[in-house]
Design a protein around this motif. Structure first.
Motif, short mmCIF file in Angstrom:
data_model
loop_
_atom_site.label_atom_id
_atom_site.label_comp_id
_atom_site.label_asym_id
_atom_site.label_seq_id
_atom_site.Cartn_x
_atom_site.Cartn_y
_atom_site.Cartn_z
N PRO B 282 35.38 -24.25 42.56
CA PRO B 282 35.70 -23.08 41.73
C PRO B 282 35.69 -21.77 42.52
CG PRO B 282 33.84 -24.32 40.78
CD PRO B 282 34.30 -25.08 41.97
N MET B 283 34.77 -21.62 43.45
CA MET B 283 34.71 -20.35 44.18
C MET B 283 35.82 -20.25 45.23
SD MET B 283 32.59 -19.07 42.26
CE MET B 283 32.63 -17.41 42.94
N ALA B 286 38.64 -19.04 43.15
CA ALA B 286 38.43 -17.62 42.83
C ALA B 286 38.75 -16.74 44.03
CB ALA B 286 36.99 -17.41 42.36
N LEU D 250 29.54 -7.92 41.51
CA LEU D 250 29.97 -8.95 40.57
C LEU D 250 29.51 -10.32 41.07
CD1 LEU D 250 31.55 -9.51 37.98
CD2 LEU D 250 33.58 -9.86 39.38
N LEU D 252 30.18 -13.64 40.74
CA LEU D 252 31.16 -14.53 40.14
C LEU D 252 30.72 -15.99 40.20
CD1 LEU D 252 33.56 -13.69 38.60
CD2 LEU D 252 34.96 -14.03 40.61
N SER D 253 29.85 -16.34 41.14
CA SER D 253 29.42 -17.74 41.13
C SER D 253 28.50 -18.01 39.94
CB SER D 253 28.80 -18.17 42.45
OG SER D 253 27.79 -17.31 42.85
N PRO D 256 30.55 -20.63 37.41
CA PRO D 256 30.35 -22.08 37.43
C PRO D 256 28.89 -22.49 37.25
CG PRO D 256 31.01 -21.27 39.61
CD PRO D 256 31.19 -20.14 38.64
N LEU D 279 40.11 -2.63 41.78
CA LEU D 279 39.44 -3.92 41.99
C LEU D 279 39.44 -4.76 40.71
CD1 LEU D 279 36.32 -2.69 44.01
CD2 LEU D 279 38.54 -3.41 44.90
N PRO D 282 42.30 -7.86 40.59
CA PRO D 282 41.97 -9.03 41.42
C PRO D 282 40.73 -9.77 40.93
CG PRO D 282 42.12 -7.01 42.78
CD PRO D 282 42.48 -6.63 41.39
N MET D 283 39.72 -9.04 40.47
CA MET D 283 38.50 -9.72 40.07
C MET D 283 38.67 -10.41 38.70
SD MET D 283 37.12 -9.39 42.85
CE MET D 283 35.72 -10.47 42.51
N CYS D 285 41.46 -11.89 37.87
CA CYS D 285 42.14 -13.13 38.28
C CYS D 285 41.13 -14.12 38.86
CB CYS D 285 43.21 -12.83 39.33
SG CYS D 285 44.62 -11.92 38.65
N ALA D 286 40.24 -13.61 39.70
CA ALA D 286 39.24 -14.47 40.32
C ALA D 286 38.33 -15.08 39.26
CB ALA D 286 38.43 -13.67 41.33
N ALA D 289 40.07 -17.96 37.64
CA ALA D 289 40.17 -19.06 38.60
C ALA D 289 38.81 -19.75 38.77
CB ALA D 289 40.68 -18.55 39.95
N ALA D 290 37.73 -19.00 38.65
CA ALA D 290 36.39 -19.57 38.80
C ALA D 290 35.94 -20.36 37.58
CB ALA D 290 35.37 -18.46 39.08
N PRO D 328 49.69 -17.33 35.04
CA PRO D 328 49.84 -18.54 35.85
C PRO D 328 48.50 -19.07 36.38
CG PRO D 328 50.66 -16.60 37.03
CD PRO D 328 50.38 -16.17 35.63
N ILE D 329 47.55 -18.19 36.57
CA ILE D 329 46.24 -18.68 37.04
C ILE D 329 45.56 -19.49 35.94
CG2 ILE D 329 43.95 -17.96 37.80
CD1 ILE D 329 45.35 -15.62 39.24
N ALA D 332 47.08 -22.73 35.91
CA ALA D 332 46.68 -23.52 37.08
C ALA D 332 45.34 -24.19 36.87
CB ALA D 332 46.64 -22.64 38.33
N VAL D 333 44.45 -23.56 36.11
CA VAL D 333 43.14 -24.18 35.88
C VAL D 333 43.06 -24.84 34.50
CG1 VAL D 333 41.90 -22.73 37.54
CG2 VAL D 333 42.09 -21.96 35.17
#
Lengths: 343, 343, 343, 343
Positions: B282-283, B286, D250, D252-253, D256, D279, D282-283, D285-286, D289-290, D328-329, D332-333
């Motif tokens: 996952p990271m 990201a 942030l 982000l981990s 999960p 920022l 992008p964050m 989106c991240a 994705a995470a 799209p992200i 994708a997940v």
């Protein structure tokens, strides 16, 4: 070491952990709880790393019980280590006061500083000849010329000297000139450097990295000790914090924590930790009150002209004032302060 | 640079600051506010350090306006730097995937890993031959034997190789075997090492120290760049955090911050950052979504038998799954993923 | 306030910043540097927030010059504030020692503790009746029954009392029973609570949140002061740190930093900060040596039976020992320790 | 729970621990190792706190094995919780996008923002009526007038609404106007507030405190759940970090990690975390994705005029661009993004 299995981890997974323990020459003790199976490792786990088990199928967590360091541990050596450094003792009931400029800039600057330190009752002269600088464009130190000045200044005033070594290739050189080898905070985990200063006969002054846990500091000391050099002093000099009021965050409770875990002398550097001159004296006093075996402070005959770290270097006057304030506090906690040589 | 004087700082103190500015060959611009005097420094302040002023009498604070780095700055080089590393490009629109084991343990282990990385579309093979280990009692790597295996494995599968150099005396040796020199997080401020890898012709993969600010990372890159080696990749690999749920704290917003400040490629290592296999994929996703130019992940043919960092190494299967998940995300953010050599 | 424009920000963007400054009733001072335009705000910026400008087009950064707090500032009130709390003074040269159990558990427990505190020379009795607990399943305090016991115990031994208020609806109730209102670390930014304790006549003991900067602590004090209640004591009780050797990280350099910025008394709580009984006494000594106006420590007649925070509560014996160690240190830094009522 | 005794702790100390375990209605399992005695607690330890044992004589450390929360745990509820909030689902495969201004400033501002959010495919409208502000001198929100505007704007565009409640006395009021109650980061451990929102029928949006561990966040959720309100969403919004490049750090981990520990939906707020508009996208989106179940972002029709948090609020144009990048992200997940009501 205790290995906790995931809820529902089956017999085969437990067996695989037990087998690995046996492979490593130790014994397993399996205990079936109401919710989880727990496996104890019986024997000397010092050489085990949790990661040897943490990756196995069905393992939820691994909890070490013994310390991962040995020679640095107070379990191994109950009494405080007391070092003899020149005419002074360091550790135990002795308070070391290490003073001098951040960088050695000139013979004149250094000799003036050395006299101030000696006259006020300091026990060691510091000064950087090889400077680790964040910017490639900053002053990088005088190198061997600086070392020569340091040796001369120490001899002149009768103080042992400490200076940083930043490159394995410089160890012999620095050993020729200085009495104590300093490992700076940025090199606390430069393991080659630790190993090779461990092979010298010089005492080592090891500074904690701003990102290091107390345990990691002790593991770095263990690198030196395990090479046969048992003369190591530890130094707390500030860790990373979120408040920009000070440059780093002085972790003063590391002092009593370290004193419980290790027999090695523990010194505090309030100059680098705070980065602000007006905070250095109160934090030096606090360090001694917390049980530190000494302080390292930066002092410059004329801090406004300093080539590095000006704002944190004490004036000679402030250094003398610090010594005056430290004396009754040292006495209050049962320590000896003044750098009077032992008879 | 802006110098703010203390409330009530008199004319003489202001003059002394103005004089020092003039001494340094720059111009001062004094502005008398209602409550405080403020002095602006006019000219190229890149080489100034705040500490040159912060220690002067009457100075309350010093605020730099320009960045302390130049060559690493996007002001200096507007376009993304794109490196050619073996048959692949790194930086710009190209996503690099660097995979392989933490430590090189055997020819068999490494070759198996190399084939997995290549077959799944990775662009570089990693593997440690000299391992910086917290404990002196842990496995320290295979040394030159490991380097030889790495070179052979890279040649066999057609992937460029990256490996860590931890000692200035090993630089020549590592250069003979590897394509890219890694500077590990613990050596990010080993300035001698930075200077000397800056004198080689090899690309450098520079990891952020867990205690370093983004600016300090860029200053370390500046050391390498200022020696003439412009092929530097930066890597975020986790900083110190207070929550023990992960080994380090992955600072993913460093990715867009760095991309604004520098033209150098920015890669993320989720393996060391999280320390837990199930968090790596996952990271990694990201990281690419946040705009990273690539990821470095640890993968071991059999992580349960790994001699180091077992719990964080992916299995081959998980590595392939990661590649499958990364592909559409890379596409979504306008990047090219697969390690297909450019025609 | 200094507003730094981006390199190349054109005239129109500068004008727009200047216009906003004028809209706010202040004057702008534009200074054209070699690389950037800089705009100074002339006038009382206390009420400005950087965000009023940081979002404007072309603005690179905004640097406040004045402190965002006023009433709490030493600029506003040069002399140390000295509070009268019951028969004792707090602040200035007076060292306050506040002791008592974490939670009030029974009349017997509290009265025993109260006598120990009083007999050893403490100046205030603490005890929690409303406990903020991380877990909904933990003991939440005795409520009004506890307050009544606290009042009675204080009266019995002649000590003023302090207890936490966690809900705006309880303020009147707590005011009826206690002498000092404590705002706990978790409520440091509960702004409604701050406002309403600011409307009472009781002294407020305000603890720093583990995530708060020193400036944020002072802003929270400002909430109370701006309602007309000027009797505020600040307390450092540990911030978040990355090393699990202690529960929180005691930020002792906050003491001299705060003493420079504010006239309010500064107290240290080593019990919550360290979470370990054997660290409490050394850190209490260090706090006084660093210049704190007092310490708050948890003491329980029988810590092994405590319903909360057992491992950090001192025994009566350890409390007495702490008082004995504090006395000479207080004297060494020119302070008065013992809780002897002023004539 | 595992209790590790100190090396050399005698039989009486072990018995005293065993007795306390029995007193608590659980069973002890004593295991005599080579170096230390270890005592396992058998039974449901959820209600035990380590401090019940950590203070006993001879105890070296106490290691909990089970999580201290129950209802929030994925062990308790294996499947992702999916909430119905107005016409939308939150959690599971559904991505929530919550947008709107930091503060409600006017009917016009809010209605414009609401239309932008709805038209771009957002699923919830945010806006603050009661603002917790660091400074007592900052804009504190429109109060009930703001709530009325929020209700009207939500109704007009067909979006459910979320707004912060900062005082237990306002809960009824906020419930009358809003669809979701937000608990802000500063109130994450305001336990009275948690308990009382747990007694309402409204979904609760609970933000992580910048000083809180992931476990503490889950304990705060447990407060709400244990009152019977099972509709809780968690939000990571940045924790304290040492690098001033971003406002907060942030984590982000945490996404999960939380998804492994709990069944509750996990949302990320990149606006407060980074504090910088460029920022946020992008964050966001991240975050998706995470594996996050959604994002909360601040958007203002005219951020340059915002009364609070201007620099971090997106423009309408940037909000629409974010939605285009997220789509799209999310795909994708394997997630569903657009706020199209379920049939």
């Amino acid at each position: 070491m205790i290995i906790v299995m995931q809820s529902g981890a089956e017999g085969e997974k437990v067996e695989s952990v037990v087998d690995r323990i046996a492979d490593l020459g130790l014994k397993a003790h399996v205990s079936q709880g109401e919710f989880r199976t727990i496996i104890g490792v019986i024997g000397d786990e010092t050489l085990l790393k949790p990661e040897l088990f943490a990756g196995l199928a069905g393992v939820e967590s691994v909890m070490p019980i013994m310390k991962p360091y040995k020679l640095a541990s107070r379990d191994f050596h109950r009494e405080d280590t007391v070092l003899e450094i020149g005419p002074f003792k360091a550790g135990g009931a002795h308070i070391s006061v290490i003073g001098g400029p951040c960088s050695i800039e000139s013979r004149d600057q250094l000799f003036t500083a050395a006299r101030v330190v000696r006259d006020a009752g300091g026990t060691m002269l510091r000064g950087g000849a090889f400077k680790p600088r964040t910017s490639p464009y900053s002053f990088q130190g005088l190198g061997e010329d600086g070392l020569r000045m340091l040796q001369d200044a120490g001899a002149e005033v009768g103080l042992p000297t400490v200076t940083e070594v930043i490159d394995v290739r410089d160890i012999d050189l620095v050993c020729r000139y200085a009495d104590v080898l300093q490992i700076g905070a940025r090199n606390m985990q430069n393991f080659r450097l630790l190993t090779e200063v461990g092979q010298t006969k010089k005492p080592v002054f090891l500074k904690r990295s701003p990102a290091a846990t107390i345990e990691e500091l002790l593991m770095s000391a263990e690198y030196i000790l395990s090479e046969g050099n048992h003369r190591v002093m530890l130094c707390e000099r500030g860790i990373r914090g979120f408040d920009k009021a000070t440059r780093y965050l002085l972790d003063l409770s590391a002092v009593p924590v370290l004193r419980g875990l290790t027999h090695l002398p523990v010194v505090v550097d309030p100059s680098h930790a705070t980065g602000r001159r007006e905070l250095v004296v109160p934090m030096a006093c606090a360090a001694v009150a917390a049980g530190a075996h000494g302080v390292m402070v930066e002092m410059h005959p004329n801090p406004e002209k300093a080539l590095s770290d000006g704002p944190q270097q004490l004036t000679p006057e402030a250094f003398r004032q610090m010594m005056a304030e430290l004396a009754p506090i040292a006495q209050a906690v049962g320590r000896t302060l003044h750098g009077v040589p032992e008879a």
